[in-house]
Scaffold this active site. Sequence first.
Site, PDB file in Angstrom:
ATOM      1  N   TYR A 107       0.870  -1.190   0.000  1.00  0.00           N
ATOM      2  CA  TYR A 107       0.000   0.000   0.000  1.00  0.00           C
ATOM      3  C   TYR A 107       0.898   1.227   0.000  1.00  0.00           C
ATOM      4  O   TYR A 107       1.847   1.314   0.789  1.00  0.00           O
ATOM      5  CB  TYR A 107      -0.899   0.023   1.254  1.00  0.00           C
ATOM      6  CG  TYR A 107      -1.708   1.305   1.328  1.00  0.00           C
ATOM      7  CD1 TYR A 107      -2.985   1.358   0.805  1.00  0.00           C
ATOM      8  CD2 TYR A 107      -1.158   2.463   1.883  1.00  0.00           C
ATOM      9  CE1 TYR A 107      -3.715   2.544   0.836  1.00  0.00           C
ATOM     10  CE2 TYR A 107      -1.876   3.652   1.907  1.00  0.00           C
ATOM     11  CZ  TYR A 107      -3.151   3.682   1.382  1.00  0.00           C
ATOM     12  OH  TYR A 107      -3.859   4.859   1.400  1.00  0.00           O
ATOM     13  N   GLU A 195      -3.116   7.568  -4.435  1.00  0.00           N
ATOM     14  CA  GLU A 195      -3.048   6.292  -3.713  1.00  0.00           C
ATOM     15  C   GLU A 195      -2.869   5.123  -4.690  1.00  0.00           C
ATOM     16  O   GLU A 195      -3.600   5.020  -5.671  1.00  0.00           O
ATOM     17  CB  GLU A 195      -4.332   6.089  -2.914  1.00  0.00           C
ATOM     18  CG  GLU A 195      -4.348   4.794  -2.099  1.00  0.00           C
ATOM     19  CD  GLU A 195      -5.714   4.538  -1.473  1.00  0.00           C
ATOM     20  OE1 GLU A 195      -5.841   4.728  -0.260  1.00  0.00           O
ATOM     21  OE2 GLU A 195      -6.657   4.166  -2.210  1.00  0.00           O
TER      22      GLU A 195
END
Length: 387
Positions: A107, A195
Site C-alpha cells: 500500500y 493512492e
Amino acid sequence: MKIHEYQAKELLGAYGAPVPTGEIATTPAETKEAAAKYDTCVIKAQVHSGGRGKAGGVKLAHSPEEAEEIAQKMIGMTLVTHQTGPQGKVVSKVLVTEAVEVEKEFYLSITGDNERAGVVIVASADGGTEIEETAKTAPEKIVQVPVSVITGYRAFHGEQVAEIFGLEGALKKELIALLSSMYRLYVEKDCSLVEINPLVLTREGHLLCLDAKVNFDDNALYRHPELAELRDVAEEDPKEYRASQFDLNYISLDGNIGCLVNGAGLAMATMDIIQKFGGQPANFLDVGGSATKERVKAAFEILLSDPNVKAIFINIFGGIMKCDVIAEGLVAAASEMGIKVPLVVRLEGTNVDKGKEIIKNSDVAIISAEDMADGARKAVEAAKGVA
Ligand code: ADP
Ligand code: MG
C-alpha cells in the site's frame, strides 16, 4: 473531485510511474475486442469507489469470449461496495487490462498532513484489499513518512519507504523514482490524495501500480482547466453537482430536515441542534455570504428535489448580509416556487426587525422561530407532521 482508476493510471503514467497497459470498453463487444490483445486479462468496473475486488467488480478472463461474458454481467450492474453506500453505483464502463502475476502487494499513498501542516507518505508492506482491516486490527503496520513542503520529496524519504517494504538494489531505485512521480503529480495537480493499492512486485521482479486513486482539491480546480474533462458527473450525487454549479457548499445526508444556512460553522451547529431535538438533517448546506434570490432559489430547488425532505429549517445570521435583504430573497424564492413542505425561519443579526416584517407581510406560509433552539424544535415537529 474524484476520477476513475483508468484516468488516474493515465495521469500517473504521464508522470513516469509504471502502470499496466489497458483499454476502456463500454460494451461487451468492445471488451471482447480489447481482450483479444491478451492471453489473460482482468476486467475492472470503473466506478468512483474502492472495494470493487471484494464486491465482484474485478474479474479474471482467460479468453476474449470469457471477457465478453464477464462484461455482459458487469456493464449495467449496480456495484455495491463498502464505500458506495447501499444504493451502489451503476457500472457504465470497464477497464480491460493485462493480468499481472503478483509476488507481493504493498500500500502506498501521498496525502495531506494537517497535523504537521505538510504532506505525508503512507506505506504498508501489507497492501491489497485487506488494508482497511489492517488499519483496524494492526495499525502499526501502516507507517507514515512526513514530507516537508519546503524541502519537498527527497530520495531519503523513498529510502525509508523501501525499508518498510523490504526492497533493495534496483527495486529500491524503482520505488524512489515512483514516489518522485507520485509527489510531482500530487503537488502540480493540487491533489488531495494519490493512492496506489496495491502497488505490486511482479513475478518478473518490477514494481507496478495495479490500482490507482487520485482525488483533487476542489478549491484548486480553477487552476487546472485541463482536469475538467476528467470529471464524470454521472458518478456524483446530482444534488451535490447542481449545488456546485451555484457555488453552494452542499452535502447530502440521510435525514428529513432540509437545512439552509449561511456560514459553515452555523451550518454545522444547525445540524447538531436538529439532532439534539431528535431530528435528522437531510443535508449540510452553506449558502455563503451572498444569499441572493437566485442562490436561495437554487438552494430551495436542491433541497426539494430530495423526496426525503419533510421540512426546511432556514437558519440565517445577518452579518455582512443584512436580514432584510435575505428575507426578500427568501420570500421571492419561496413564493415563486410554491413550496409545499413547512418552512421554519430563524433570522438574527443586522436589520433583523425589517427582515421579520418582510416575512410577516408576505403571503408565504412561514413558521417564525425566536432563536436557533426554537427553530430546530419547530422544524423537528414540523417534519413529524405535528406542527
Ligand atoms: P479495489 O481496490 O477497488 O478492490 P483493485 O484494483 O485494487 O480494486 O483490485 C483488487 C485486487 O484484484 C487487487 O488487490 C489485486 O490483487 C487484484 N488485481 C487487480 N488488478 C489486477 C491485475 N491487472 N492483475 C492481477 N490482479 C489484479
Ligand atoms: Mg485497490
